[in-house]
Design an enzyme around this catalytic site. Structure first.
Site: not given
Length: 333
Positions: A231, A244, A59, A296-297
């Protein structure tokens, strides 16, 4: 916050059922990251009761682990659980080729899945350095790979446990056959797998096996990479390098159907004074066999909202109703 244990009665690891997923914190494949915001997100998440953090070297090619190390620097080490991984190399062409990608600087990189013993030992040392700690609570192989016998991989992890550098061994993305083989050489306490309202295939074999053998299931992408927050609408414009954009669920015709479903369940969330994302997280950890959900944030506000998902309750009837609507949706996707 709720906490659940993985491991044995004799020795177990207690995790917060909402675990901070630090993939997006590393920026890679998420269109970049803001380090200060990522650090604050982890710290505010901890303040809200989220004691467990899941990261990986890949990551951000080390960046996510560095951010986690920075974020937990002021927290007593025994109050936080660090979950990280091994077996994905961007600096070594060995093992199974994984993918072509770009790092956060936009440079081309090739990623390989490799879990040979010497590589695992090196990766562990690198992770400990980046995380600024002397042990990892849960060390997980990131993906299966075909060039190294599972025995060699798991015996290397067993050695790290003997040395005190790792407390518990886990796997990610393993099927039942691979789990059974790995468990011959080290006590595997968990399997981290994708699971969401839209992706429930593990219910067929993996969930029954893990329930039978007392292995935890760490569900990743429970909000389907942000899609189940409601969203992301049809016509959404993704940032460059956001992975995505090419995934099936994010294509226009599926976005329409999924958003229709989300609109239909929104009244349940509103009744509970919760967001759709919170409703989805609560549903996830109520499913049989699911131990924790990784969330996740990108900022502190999102992190606190994720933690607050545990403040709402879902009745058996409500869960059954959601499952019935989901069956209808999945038949149409």
């Amino acid at each position: 916050m709720l906490y659940r244990k993985i491991g044995t009665q004799k020795e177990s690891l207690e995790l917060s059922v909402i675990t901070f997923g630090a993939w997006a914190a590393g920026g890679w494949m998420w269109g970049g990251t803001e380090r200060k915001e990522a650090v604050e997100a982890i710290q505010k998440s901890f303040d809200a009761g989220v004691t467990s953090i899941d990261t990986a070297p890949i990551y951000g090619q080390g960046l996510s682990e560095e951010i986690v190390g920075e974020a937990i620097a002021g927290i007593p080490r025994d109050k936080v659980q660090i979950l990280t991984k091994f077996g994905m190399r961007w600096d070594l062409q060995k093992g199974d080729f994984g993918m072509h990608s770009k790092n956060n600087e936009g440079q081309d990189i090739d990623i390989y899945k490799y879990a040979g013993k010497e590589s695992i030992i090196k990766e562990c040392e690198d992770s400990l350095r980046r995380l600024k700690t002397d042990y990892i609570d849960l060390y997980q192989i990131h993906w299966p790979e075909s060039t190294t016998p599972i025995q060699e991989t798991m015996e290397a992890v067993a050695q790290l446990i003997q040395q005190g550098k790792v407390r518990f061994a886990g796997v990610c993305n393993y099927n039942v056959e691979q789990l059974t083989e790995a468990s011959k050489y080290v006590d595997i306490v968990s399997n981290q797998v994708p699971y969401s309202m839209l992706k429930r295939d593990i219910e067929a074999e993996t969930v029954p096996y893990c329930l039978e053998t007392n292995k935890g299931i760490l569900a990743y992408s429970p909000m389907e990479r942000g899609l189940l927050t409601g969203k992301i609408k049809p016509g959404h414009a993704f940032e460059e390098n956001d992975h995505r954009a090419n995934l099936p669920f994010f294509q226009e015709q599926n976005l329409l159907k999924i958003n229709e479903f989300l609109d239909s369940i929104r009244p349940i969330a509103e009744e509970k004074k919760a967001s759709l994302g919170q409703l989805v997280l609560r549903w996830t950890i109520e499913q049989p066999g699911i131990t924790i959900a990784l969330a996740g944030a990108r900022n502190a506000q999102q992190a606190v909202q994720n933690a607050a998902a545990m403040d709402i309750n879902l009745s058996t009837e409500e869960i059954q109703g959601l499952n019935a609507q989901l069956s209808d949706l999945l038949a149409r996707l």
